[in-house]
Scaffold this motif. Structure first.
Motif, PDB file in Angstrom:
ATOM      1  N   PRO A 100      50.960  99.853  43.407  1.00 47.67           N
ATOM      2  CA  PRO A 100      50.304  98.559  43.614  1.00 47.67           C
ATOM      3  C   PRO A 100      50.089  97.833  42.298  1.00 47.67           C
ATOM      4  N   ARG A 101      49.980  96.511  42.400  1.00 45.19           N
ATOM      5  CA  ARG A 101      49.890  95.699  41.185  1.00 45.19           C
ATOM      6  C   ARG A 101      48.600  95.982  40.407  1.00 45.19           C
ATOM      7  N   TYR A 102      47.468  96.161  41.131  1.00 47.20           N
ATOM      8  CA  TYR A 102      46.199  96.361  40.415  1.00 47.20           C
ATOM      9  C   TYR A 102      46.223  97.644  39.612  1.00 47.20           C
ATOM     10  N   LYS A 103      46.985  98.684  40.137  1.00 47.31           N
ATOM     11  CA  LYS A 103      47.075  99.929  39.388  1.00 47.31           C
ATOM     12  C   LYS A 103      47.920  99.747  38.133  1.00 47.31           C
ATOM     13  N   ARG A 104      49.013  98.969  38.281  1.00 46.35           N
ATOM     14  CA  ARG A 104      49.838  98.731  37.107  1.00 46.35           C
ATOM     15  C   ARG A 104      49.075  97.939  36.054  1.00 46.35           C
ATOM     16  N   LEU A 105      48.259  96.952  36.506  1.00 45.81           N
ATOM     17  CA  LEU A 105      47.474  96.171  35.546  1.00 45.81           C
ATOM     18  C   LEU A 105      46.427  97.058  34.857  1.00 45.81           C
ATOM     19  N   VAL A 106      45.844  97.972  35.612  1.00 47.55           N
ATOM     20  CA  VAL A 106      44.878  98.893  35.012  1.00 47.55           C
ATOM     21  C   VAL A 106      45.573  99.817  34.027  1.00 47.55           C
ATOM     22  N   VAL A 165      43.876  97.326  25.137  1.00 43.42           N
ATOM     23  CA  VAL A 165      44.906  96.292  24.963  1.00 43.42           C
ATOM     24  C   VAL A 165      44.341  94.982  25.486  1.00 43.42           C
ATOM     25  N   LYS A 166      43.990  94.070  24.578  1.00 45.16           N
ATOM     26  CA  LYS A 166      43.248  92.860  24.954  1.00 45.16           C
ATOM     27  C   LYS A 166      44.073  91.934  25.850  1.00 45.16           C
ATOM     28  N   SER A 167      45.350  91.789  25.531  1.00 45.07           N
ATOM     29  CA  SER A 167      46.171  90.859  26.330  1.00 45.07           C
ATOM     30  C   SER A 167      46.305  91.341  27.769  1.00 45.07           C
ATOM     31  N   ASN A 168      46.536  92.617  27.924  1.00 46.20           N
ATOM     32  CA  ASN A 168      46.617  93.154  29.289  1.00 46.20           C
ATOM     33  C   ASN A 168      45.268  93.125  29.994  1.00 46.20           C
ATOM     34  N   MET A 169      44.187  93.260  29.221  1.00 44.37           N
ATOM     35  CA  MET A 169      42.843  93.179  29.826  1.00 44.37           C
ATOM     36  C   MET A 169      42.574  91.778  30.357  1.00 44.37           C
ATOM     37  N   GLU A 170      43.095  90.775  29.682  1.00 46.87           N
ATOM     38  CA  GLU A 170      42.933  89.415  30.175  1.00 46.87           C
ATOM     39  C   GLU A 170      43.698  89.226  31.482  1.00 46.87           C
ATOM     40  N   LYS A 171      44.863  89.837  31.582  1.00 47.84           N
ATOM     41  CA  LYS A 171      45.622  89.755  32.831  1.00 47.84           C
ATOM     42  C   LYS A 171      44.865  90.430  33.979  1.00 47.84           C
ATOM     43  N   SER A 174      41.506  89.985  38.828  1.00 42.26           N
ATOM     44  CA  SER A 174      40.263  90.304  39.539  1.00 42.26           C
ATOM     45  C   SER A 174      39.576  89.037  40.028  1.00 42.26           C
ATOM     46  N   LEU A 175      39.602  87.991  39.233  1.00 45.69           N
ATOM     47  CA  LEU A 175      38.988  86.741  39.656  1.00 45.69           C
ATOM     48  C   LEU A 175      39.811  86.057  40.757  1.00 45.69           C
ATOM     49  N   SER A 176      41.135  86.222  40.686  1.00 39.61           N
ATOM     50  CA  SER A 176      41.996  85.600  41.706  1.00 39.61           C
ATOM     51  C   SER A 176      41.964  86.372  43.016  1.00 39.61           C
ATOM     52  N   SER A 177      41.818  87.682  42.917  1.00 38.29           N
ATOM     53  CA  SER A 177      41.806  88.519  44.126  1.00 38.29           C
ATOM     54  C   SER A 177      40.542  89.372  44.124  1.00 38.29           C
ATOM     55  N   PRO A 178      39.380  88.771  44.428  1.00 36.71           N
ATOM     56  CA  PRO A 178      38.133  89.537  44.374  1.00 36.71           C
ATOM     57  C   PRO A 178      38.078  90.685  45.370  1.00 36.71           C
ATOM     58  N   ASP A 179      38.929  90.624  46.418  1.00 35.28           N
ATOM     59  CA  ASP A 179      38.908  91.719  47.374  1.00 35.28           C
ATOM     60  C   ASP A 179      39.468  93.002  46.789  1.00 35.28           C
ATOM     61  N   LYS A 180      40.191  92.906  45.652  1.00 35.20           N
ATOM     62  CA  LYS A 180      40.730  94.091  45.006  1.00 35.20           C
ATOM     63  C   LYS A 180      39.776  94.676  43.963  1.00 35.20           C
ATOM     64  N   ALA A 236      32.569  89.469  33.772  1.00 33.43           N
ATOM     65  CA  ALA A 236      33.389  88.338  34.218  1.00 33.43           C
ATOM     66  C   ALA A 236      33.252  88.070  35.704  1.00 33.43           C
ATOM     67  N   CYS A 237      32.995  89.078  36.493  1.00 34.67           N
ATOM     68  CA  CYS A 237      33.021  88.934  37.951  1.00 34.67           C
ATOM     69  C   CYS A 237      31.653  89.124  38.599  1.00 34.67           C
ATOM     70  N   HIS A 238      30.558  88.943  37.829  1.00 36.79           N
ATOM     71  CA  HIS A 238      29.245  89.234  38.398  1.00 36.79           C
ATOM     72  C   HIS A 238      28.850  88.242  39.491  1.00 36.79           C
ATOM     73  N   ALA A 239      29.537  87.100  39.559  1.00 39.03           N
ATOM     74  CA  ALA A 239      29.191  86.124  40.584  1.00 39.03           C
ATOM     75  C   ALA A 239      29.936  86.346  41.895  1.00 39.03           C
ATOM     76  N   GLN A 240      30.824  87.322  41.940  1.00 34.26           N
ATOM     77  CA  GLN A 240      31.609  87.569  43.146  1.00 34.26           C
ATOM     78  C   GLN A 240      30.747  88.220  44.227  1.00 34.26           C
ATOM     79  N   THR A 241      31.028  87.867  45.466  1.00 42.05           N
ATOM     80  CA  THR A 241      30.268  88.417  46.589  1.00 42.05           C
ATOM     81  C   THR A 241      30.574  89.889  46.817  1.00 42.05           C
ATOM     82  N   THR A 242      31.729  90.332  46.359  1.00 38.37           N
ATOM     83  CA  THR A 242      32.114  91.735  46.552  1.00 38.37           C
ATOM     84  C   THR A 242      31.705  92.616  45.374  1.00 38.37           C
TER      85      THR A 242
END
Length: 820
Positions: free
Chosen positions: A39-45, A58-64, A69-75, A112-118
């Motif tokens: 899955p994509r989230y595992k590859r990004l991690v 790795v800062k650049s990959n952390m930004e991705k 995470s912000l685009s897909s809060p369900d993940k 970064a994601c503290h405002a997300q409902t999930t």
């Protein structure tokens, strides 16, 4: 076989497969090429972890990953779970650098994601990772986990969590506060304190989460903070970059107490007191005083009374402890009770006073002999009472003094324990009295307070009487003259401060001055000790300085004559005692002559002083010590050196003052009963006087009034007031003062003695002119009747003319007999 071995021996593979193999972390995976199917989230991690763990995140990959995470809060919850799994494996394999990278990534995602409902689901993984790091023995991981938890605690969550618990974190952070690691002890303790602060902030503000105020939690948090506070310097650290565990623990304790509500403050105080007891921190009590001051300053003002009440209950529970421990507790109470006094009004204030007095009574009743340690404990309680009263307004201080006075045992109880209790309670009253600023004597000495106080001034116990005198001095001294008048002397007092008394003070003197002076005379006659007599002189001198004026000087002179009369007539007094009373009387005479500014009186007093200095120096100050002069005899039969009543009256008359009260009144005598005046109805006064006029058969109960004085032999007629306005009638209907009552009784006794002992011919001669007056009155009456008959026989015009010439009826001058 190379593909099967790829996951176990990656360095042997070609560089083409190397990147795939390093990203393969799934246990079921057998080759690196499968990562493209993950899955994509595992590859990004996976991409945020560097090839070399020392290179860090790795800062650049952390930004991705953050953008994903912000685009897909369900993940987000899956990302958290995957990071937790990777960190767990790294910790188990002792690859701490990779575990730190995983923790850092979770921190960044949380921020970064503290405002997300999930976020709640992600937080569960986050807290599990923090817990995993805290459970490891590596101190760096513990510190990092604590810092992550503090960051999480500062985030305000929009969605409450009903199932989250912090038991583990409270226990773990508390244990870190007690760390004894040699290398990183302070760092671990600081981390533990910060962790507890984070737990407090996260739980106190949210009512839906676990209740941190429960005893099982407070018994871990409060002792951990106190342990760090007592382990170092208690002075606050100004440099925020170099915070020490004691300073940070104090800050957290302030925050904890400040957030406590009324129902929770006792949850903090109970483990605090238990910690002080177990570690024996009451003696010395420096740390205890510092801690309770922090509590009193940090607590919400309306709850400060609860701290005092809890500390008093703890003092009750330690009544069997050593005197030093109880003394330290009382000292702590005295240091903090002033802070609570500002918020205590009404019943709560009297409740605190009652508790302190109860402790004093318990201390006296449980000890047969007062030891120095027990005496220090009692002094500490008295100081606490004084500090508490000092921060109340004056009207409440009067109520407190009256409350204490009502608890003092009566003089009829003469046991040693009762005398000790009297002395202790009166010392408490003195402590409150010294904090009171007297403005009006009428308010400072209400009748319900003055009567029992003067009764205690006649106590047979010397220390009790001296404490009563000190109370009177504290309340009488409005101009700080107590030290100036602390010794008996006939020399001038250059530092004496004085101002004329107010009208209300003069009225108070007329009403209660006689009672106070009578109590002073009785007190002086009870002991020949120099300290006791000096204390009584000081009280009398303050009374004269504060209340002396033209209207009260005669009463004070009768008081001075009364002291001299006791010295001359009471045979039970010793020679040294009599000499001391003579010295006090002349000292007060010189003082009142200087204070009142009557030069004739001062010259007369100075003549007596000079004569005594030549013939009888033992009649002058300083007072004689009874023990040193026990067997020595003195010449006391020296009437020409005594203060003469007639001479005093002449001095007042030569100064243009009225001396009738002094000439007709008798000096104060020993053991007279004092009854403070109370207001009577004017109707009862008139009816009583009319009854007295009609009842003249028995001379022993004769009460002469102002109308019959003119017909009494040897008594001058009292002139009526020249004008009759509202003020004059008000004074006539006002309550008679003690001086007026005394003068009336003396006048009645003089009339009775005149009629009993006088010669019959003398009485006939004195009353003979009255018969002519009666005859003249009868002749005038008969003449008026004859004129009236002539008027009725005349015609109408003549009668009208005569009526017009007569005075109106309202202009008729009524005889003096009908004035009241």
């Amino acid at each position: 076989m190379a593909l099967i071995r790829c996951c176990f021996e990656p360095p042997e593979l070609p560089e083409f497969f190397d990147s795939f193999v390093q990203k393969c972390t799934d246990p079921s995976c057998c080759c690196g090429c499968c990562s493209a199917l993950r899955p994509r989230y595992k590859r990004l991690v996976d991409n945020i972890f560097p090839v070399n763990p020392e290179d860090g995140l790795v800062k650049s990959n952390m930004e991705k990953l953050t953008f994903y995470s912000l685009s897909s809060p369900d993940k987000l919850d899956r990302i958290g779970e995957y990071l937790y799994q990777k960190a767990t494996k790294d910790i188990n394999r002792k690859r701490y650098k990779l575990a730190e990278i995983a923790m850092e990534a979770m921190d960044l995602l949380l921020q970064a994601c503290h405002a997300q409902t999930t976020l709640n689901l992600f937080v569960e993984s986050f807290l599990r990772m923090v817990q995993k790091l805290l459970e490891d023995s590596n101190p760096n991981l513990k510190i990092m986990a604590t810092n992550s938890f503090v960051k999480f605690a500062n985030i305000n969550e929009d969605t409450p969590s009903y199932h989250r618990r912090y038991d583990f974190f409270i226990s773990k952070f508390s244990s870190m506060c007690h760390s004894d690691a040699a290398s990183m002890r302070d760092s671990l303790r600081l981390a533990g304190i910060k962790g507890l602060q984070g737990v407090i902030r996260k739980t106190v503000s949210d009512d839906l989460v676990e209740n941190i105020w429960e005893a099982e939690h407070m018994e871990k948090i409060v002792p951990s903070l106190l342990f760090n506070m007592q382990s170092g310097d208690l002075t606050p650290v100004e440099d925020a970059t170099n915070v020490t565990p004691p300073a940070l623990a104090e800050e957290v304790l302030r925050e904890l107490v400040g957030r406590a509500s009324f129902g929770h403050i006792r949850s903090v105080l109970k483990p605090l007191l238990t910690h002080l007891d177990r570690h024996e921190l009451w003696v010395p009590n420096t740390f205890a005083i510092h801690t309770f001051r922090i509590v009193m300053i940090s607590i919400q003002p309306q709850y400060s009374y609860t701290v005092v009440e809890t500390l008093m209950q703890h003092l009750d529970n330690n009544f069997k402890s050593s005197p030093k421990t109880r003394t330290s507790l009382a000292v702590v109470l005295s240091k903090i009770i002033a802070i609570a006094a500002g918020e205590s009004v009404g019943p709560s204030a009297l409740d605190i006073i009652n508790n302190l007095l109860t402790h004093l009574r318990t201390s006296v009743s449980t000890t047969s002999e007062i030891t120095p340690e027990e005496s220090q404990y009692q002094e500490a309680l008295i100081n606490a009472l004084g500090e508490f009263a000092n921060h109340h307004p004056d009207y409440q201080k009067i109520e407190i003094m009256l409350f204490i006075m009502n608890t003092v045992p009566d003089l009829s109880k003469k046991s040693k324990g009762d005398q000790m209790l009297q002395n202790i309670l009166l010392k408490s009253l003195l402590k409150v009295g010294t904090q009171y600023s007297t403005v009006s004597f009428e308010k400072a000495f209400p009748a319900s307070f003055l009567q029992p106080l003067l009764k205690m001034a006649r106590a047979p116990h010397n220390p009790t009487r001296m404490v009563v005198m000190q109370i009177l001095q504290a309340l009488l001294d409005r101009h700080q003259n107590e030290q100036v008048l602390s010794s008996v002397s006939v020399k001038p007092y250059p530092a004496l401060s004085q101002e004329p008394p107010s009208r209300s003070d003069i009225i108070f003197t007329h009403k209660y001055g006689a009672n106070i002076m009578q109590a002073l005379i009785d007190s002086m006659a009870l002991s020949d000790r120099v300290d006791a007599l000096t204390s009584s002189f000081n009280t009398a001198a303050l009374l004269i300085v504060e209340m002396s004026c033209n209207e009260t000087v005669q009463e004070f002179l009768l008081f001075i004559l009364g002291i001299q009369q006791v010295a001359c007539t009471v045979d039970t007094l010793g020679n040294v005692h009599k000499c001391s009373l003579h010295a006090i009387s002349i000292g007060l005479l010189v003082l009142i002559s200087r204070v009142s500014g009557i030069n004739n009186l001062l010259e007369y007093a100075q003549k007596i002083v000079d004569a005594r200095r030549e013939e009888a120096s033992h009649f002058l100050p300083p007072l004689l010590e009874p023990k040193k002069l026990a067997g020595k005899t003195f010449n006391l039969q020296l009437p020409h050196l005594a203060i003469d009543k007639l001479a005093l009256g002449e001095c007042l008359q030569n100064a243009g003052m009225d001396a009738q009260r002094l000439n007709t009144g008798a000096p104060y005598s020993l053991n007279q009963t004092d009854h403070p005046g109370h207001r009577h109805s004017w109707v009862e006064s008139v009816s009583n006087q009319l009854t007295q006029r009609n009842s003249s058969a028995d001379l022993t109960v004769y009460n002469g009034d102002v109308d019959s004085v003119s017909s009494s032999p040897g008594v001058c007629k009292k002139l009526l007031a020249p004008e009759f306005n509202f003020d004059a009638m008000k004074r006539a209907l006002a309550e008679p003062t003690e001086a007026a009552k005394r003068e009336q009784r003396e006048r009645q006794m003089q009339i009775v003695r005149t009629f009993r002992e006088g010669e019959f011919d003398d009485l006939m001669r004195r009353t003979e002119p009255k018969h002519d007056l009666i005859q003249n009155r009868l002749n005038e009456l008969f003449n008026s009747l004859a004129v009236e008959r002539q008027i009725t026989q005349s015609d109408t015009k003549t009668s009208q003319l005569q009526a017009s010439n007569e005075k109106p009826i309202y202009e008729t001058n009524f005889p003096e007999l009908f004035y009241y």
